[in-house]
Design a protein around this motif. Sequence first.
Motif, short mmCIF file in Angstrom:
data_model
loop_
_atom_site.label_atom_id
_atom_site.label_comp_id
_atom_site.label_asym_id
_atom_site.label_seq_id
_atom_site.Cartn_x
_atom_site.Cartn_y
_atom_site.Cartn_z
N LYS A 1 -6.63 3.69 2.60
CA LYS A 1 -7.25 3.07 1.41
C LYS A 1 -8.38 3.95 0.83
N ASP A 2 -8.78 4.98 1.57
CA ASP A 2 -9.81 5.92 1.09
C ASP A 2 -9.19 7.10 0.33
N ASP B 1 0.84 -1.21 0.00
CA ASP B 1 0.00 0.00 0.00
C ASP B 1 0.87 1.26 0.00
#
Length: 193
Positions: free
Chosen positions: A103-104, A65
Amino acid sequence: MDSQKVNLSLYYDSLCPYCATFIVKNLTGVFYKDLISVINLRLVPWGNAYINKSNNAVVCQHGPDECILNALESCTIDIFHDLDKHYALIYCFEFLAIEGRHKDWQSCFDSLGLPKKPVLDCYISGNGTKIVQKYAEESAHLNPPHTFVPWVVVNNQPLQEDYQNFATYVCKAYKGNGAPKVCQSLVSQEQLD
């Protein structure tokens, strides 16, 4: 870049808690204290990542990520040349990272009214990875080498553990006329100490 201005570079990882906090809580002050008027600010999202020699893949300290966000932030810097825009977007990404909601990241485009397509096109095309590799090369040639992140450099001088006091170093390095008020108060405070 304005030759009178002070070069302030931040080498960081996008999911490093200390880096995110520095961007959101400390570095943002340059915009509110008028310090930005004397700074050439550069953000370098690479930090402690490295390139695996066996398969040429980028490996990030905080996982895949972080590699994605480093590449997205690299695209953001490349696409939005206006510092206010790319800093606002990176600030939003890092704010979400602090909250554990990285993740947003796509929500940041909507909340700031910025188009996401150019950044996504840059990322999907692989340009983000190419930009990140330039940052990797630059980071590898820091002298002295960085030993942690955030790694803050003022006019090629690393601040090392004193990075949170970057404003004092910027004010000392500024040689132009009309120093911002924050510099005058920092100089006055230093004379008292």
